[in-house]
Write an enzyme that holds these catalytic residues in place. Structure first.
Site, mmCIF file in Angstrom:
data_model
loop_
_atom_site.group_PDB
_atom_site.id
_atom_site.type_symbol
_atom_site.label_atom_id
_atom_site.label_comp_id
_atom_site.label_asym_id
_atom_site.label_seq_id
_atom_site.Cartn_x
_atom_site.Cartn_y
_atom_site.Cartn_z
ATOM 1 N N ASP A 35 0.819 -1.220 0.000
ATOM 2 C CA ASP A 35 0.000 0.000 0.000
ATOM 3 C C ASP A 35 0.849 1.264 0.000
ATOM 4 O OD1 ASP A 35 -2.399 -1.276 -0.065
ATOM 5 O OD2 ASP A 35 -2.588 -1.400 2.122
ATOM 6 N N HIS A 238 27.399 5.963 -12.233
ATOM 7 C CA HIS A 238 26.092 6.054 -11.562
ATOM 8 C C HIS A 238 26.034 5.202 -10.297
ATOM 9 C CE1 HIS A 238 24.134 7.410 -15.606
ATOM 10 N NE2 HIS A 238 24.784 8.384 -15.005
ATOM 11 N N ASP A 255 28.178 13.208 -5.437
ATOM 12 C CA ASP A 255 27.337 13.921 -6.413
ATOM 13 C C ASP A 255 25.945 13.953 -5.810
ATOM 14 O OD1 ASP A 255 25.838 14.847 -8.532
ATOM 15 O OD2 ASP A 255 26.775 13.548 -10.036
ATOM 16 N N ASP A 266 22.559 20.432 -8.421
ATOM 17 C CA ASP A 266 23.322 19.254 -8.858
ATOM 18 C C ASP A 266 24.813 19.564 -8.692
ATOM 19 O OD1 ASP A 266 24.302 17.014 -10.129
ATOM 20 O OD2 ASP A 266 23.517 17.523 -12.118
ATOM 21 N N HIS A 345 31.945 11.074 -20.360
ATOM 22 C CA HIS A 345 30.652 11.769 -20.407
ATOM 23 C C HIS A 345 30.848 13.207 -20.876
ATOM 24 C CE1 HIS A 345 31.449 13.906 -16.586
ATOM 25 N NE2 HIS A 345 31.871 12.761 -16.076
ATOM 26 N N HIS A 349 24.769 19.660 -18.657
ATOM 27 C CA HIS A 349 23.393 19.523 -19.153
ATOM 28 C C HIS A 349 22.603 20.706 -18.626
ATOM 29 C CE1 HIS A 349 22.544 18.145 -15.020
ATOM 30 N NE2 HIS A 349 23.618 17.397 -15.138
ATOM 31 N N HIS A 356 18.152 16.805 -15.298
ATOM 32 C CA HIS A 356 18.543 16.925 -16.710
ATOM 33 C C HIS A 356 17.370 17.641 -17.366
ATOM 34 C CE1 HIS A 356 21.606 13.364 -16.583
ATOM 35 N NE2 HIS A 356 21.897 14.339 -15.758
ATOM 36 N N GLU A 386 30.636 19.979 -15.385
ATOM 37 C CA GLU A 386 31.047 18.844 -14.567
ATOM 38 C C GLU A 386 32.057 17.906 -15.233
ATOM 39 O OE1 GLU A 386 27.886 15.815 -14.155
ATOM 40 O OE2 GLU A 386 26.510 17.257 -15.048
ATOM 41 N N TYR A 390 38.264 9.378 -14.647
ATOM 42 C CA TYR A 390 37.991 8.102 -13.980
ATOM 43 C C TYR A 390 39.017 7.090 -14.477
ATOM 44 C CZ TYR A 390 33.833 10.952 -13.888
ATOM 45 O OH TYR A 390 32.990 12.022 -13.756
ATOM 46 N N ARG A 407 35.258 14.036 -10.050
ATOM 47 C CA ARG A 407 34.384 14.918 -10.827
ATOM 48 C C ARG A 407 34.168 16.176 -9.993
ATOM 49 N NH1 ARG A 407 30.819 11.602 -12.045
ATOM 50 N NH2 ARG A 407 29.168 11.893 -10.537
ATOM 51 N N GLU A 409 31.581 19.423 -10.085
ATOM 52 C CA GLU A 409 30.363 19.876 -10.775
ATOM 53 C C GLU A 409 29.750 21.085 -10.101
ATOM 54 O OE1 GLU A 409 27.066 17.050 -10.749
ATOM 55 O OE2 GLU A 409 26.162 18.090 -12.464
HETATM 56 N N1 GLY Z 1 23.693 13.958 -10.915
HETATM 57 C C1 GLY Z 1 23.381 13.784 -12.256
HETATM 58 C C2 GLY Z 1 24.331 14.460 -13.131
HETATM 59 O O1 GLY Z 1 25.339 14.942 -12.673
HETATM 60 O O2 GLY Z 1 24.100 14.614 -14.288
HETATM 61 MN MN MN Z 2 25.582 15.548 -10.636
HETATM 62 MN MN MN Z 3 24.900 16.911 -13.523
#
Ligand code: GLY
Ligand code: MN
Ligand code: MN
Length: 439
Positions: A35, A238, A255, A266, A345, A349, A356, A386, A390, A407, A409
């Site tokens: 539920d 991720h 992150d 973010d 990457h 974004h 995103h 960002e 790696y 990273r 960001e």
């Molecule tokens: N946390 C998602 C990104 O950095 O795009």
């Molecule tokens: Mn992020």
């Molecule tokens: Mn991001």
């Protein structure tokens, strides 16, 4: 945010539509198990145009000489309200949120079949939700069946997101203000995490500190699942397991960002578990930091969307050559894409109500495959910057660099003269991080 702002957005959208009917449903409630439901989050487009956060609601707009905005929502229900809390009901919703009319959601199909009649176009987020697609297309067919009584169904179905995404891409002053506040909460969460971190703790204990900071400042939800990744876990882009024990000598990549007032932040910061960067960690870190500085410098009005990415890439490529991760010239590394083994990457974004966020990255829409047609940055756009690096263990990689994942960001708003880094308050130089962690 007052209701006037939402009404102004509806008016702008109605103007862009010129004619036709728009149907924008909010998001469904989703069962998690038994539920229990996932915490409810309204649809971003619906909210952008209504400010209304209840589930089971649909916004209908009619464009033309006398434009109209209508809400369909749940009726008052004293019995259900004892269990689940307040519902506006159509009358109060109309008044408080400034709609021209409001009706019980149970009347949606019947009323919509009427309202669609003789409208030339139907604006709708086709393909977003299969159940809604079926319902809306069925309704249109029902209207079409009335052709012998002189009623026509909309000939044209247009994706309302083509109009809405462009509106949402340029943030107004109210949106920027909320995003600054979301960013401020998230930066203090990152500071708190840095001060709390020490060897022997588990990643989830650091995550708990972040959540505490978000929630205790009124941001009850994260904008996305927090990544708290130590050591080799930082090389999993991720990673959300967040259950490893922190080891002295490792880096910790966090992150994490809160959602406040429906807007995301973010932020990524990477710092040493024991408060002091090793020589190898520092070497890689300084490269990523320099790449980020170059990218932020390129985030200016008039520059193309990919200018920050390209600026970061050049710095990273030179750094990877210096670290003996890549060989050849910077141009060769960029050309043969050997950097992608360590930086796979893109550099950012759009950021807004969705982490995103919506908005085309190219001129001429998302279907444009021409690499040279990245759209120019404009004041009011908000993006993340960002870059990262790696390094997975491999025979041809210097051992001192194995499992370093970094990273950095930030959230960057484009202004008339350059940019504003909304997340500046989260420390990111080696000196600032080590200083904060010492205390
Ligand atoms: N946390 C998602 C990104 O950095 O795009
Ligand atoms: Mn992020
Ligand atoms: Mn991001």
């Amino acid at each position: 945010m007052t209701t006037t702002q939402y009404a102004q957005r509806r008016a702008r959208l109605l103007e862009k539509m010129q004619h036709g009917i728009a149907v924008v449903p909010t998001a469904p409630e989703i069962a998690r198990n038994g539920d229990s439901h996932y915490s409810y989050r309204h649809d971003s487009n619906f909210y952008y145009l209504s400010g209304f956060t209840e589930p089971e609601a649909v916004l209908v707009l009619i464009a033309g000489v006398s434009p109209k905005a209508m809400l369909f929502c749940r009726e008052k229900n004293p019995e259900r309200e004892i269990w689940d809390g307040h519902r506006y009901g159509p009358d109060a919703a109309r008044e408080q949120f400034g709609f021209d009319a409001a009706y019980p959601i149970a009347q949606l199909d019947e009323k919509l079949a009427e309202l669609m009649g003789n409208q030339p176009a139907l604006f709708y987020p086709l393909g977003h939700d299969a159940a809604w697609d079926e319902r809306i297309l069925k309704l249109r067919s029902a209207v079409r069946a009335k052709v012998r009584s002189g009623i026509r169904a909309p000939d044209e179905i247009r994706d309302i997101r083509a109009l809405l995404n462009e509106m949402r891409l340029i943030k107004d002053t109210h949106e920027l203000d909320i995003m600054r506040r979301a960013a401020a909460i998230s930066t203090s969460a990152h500071r708190r995490a840095m001060q709390f971190t020490r060897p022997g703790l588990f990643e989830y204990q650091v995550e708990a500190e972040l959540l505490h900071e978000f929630c205790s400042h009124g941001a009850r939800h994260t904008a996305y699942t927090s990544i708290v990744a130590s050591g080799a876990n930082a090389c999993v882009l991720h990673y959300v397991g967040n259950d490893a024990r922190l080891k002295g000598g490792d880096l910790l990549l966090i992150d994490a960002g809160c959602e406040l007032g429906s807007y995301a932040s973010d932020i990524t910061r990477t710092f040493p578990v024991n408060g002091k960067f090793s020589a190898a960690q520092k070497d890689v870190y300084e490269i990523v930091l320099a790449a980020q500085a170059a990218a932020i410098g390129a985030a200016r009005p008039g520059n193309a969307w990919d200018a920050p990415h390209n600026a970061a890439l050049r710095v990273l490529a030179q750094g990877f050559i210096d670290l003996k991760l890549c060989s050849g010239s910077v141009d060769a590394v960029l050309e043969n894409e050997s950097y992608k083994r360590f930086y796979m990457h893109r550099t950012g974004h759009w950021l807004g109500m969705d982490v995103h966020d919506v908005g085309d990255y190219k001129t001429g829409g998302s279907a444009n495959k021409n690499e040279s047609d990245w759209r120019p940055l404009q004041p009011g756009m908000v993006l993340t910057v960002e870059p990262g690096c790696y390094i997975r263990p491999a025979d041809d990689v210097p051992k001192a660099l194995w499992n370093i994942g970094i990273r950095i960001e930030d959230d960057v708003a484009i202004t008339a003269t350059g940019n504003e880094v909304l997340t500046e308050a989260a420390p990111k130089t080696v000196a600032a991080i080590e200083e904060l962690m010492k205390r």
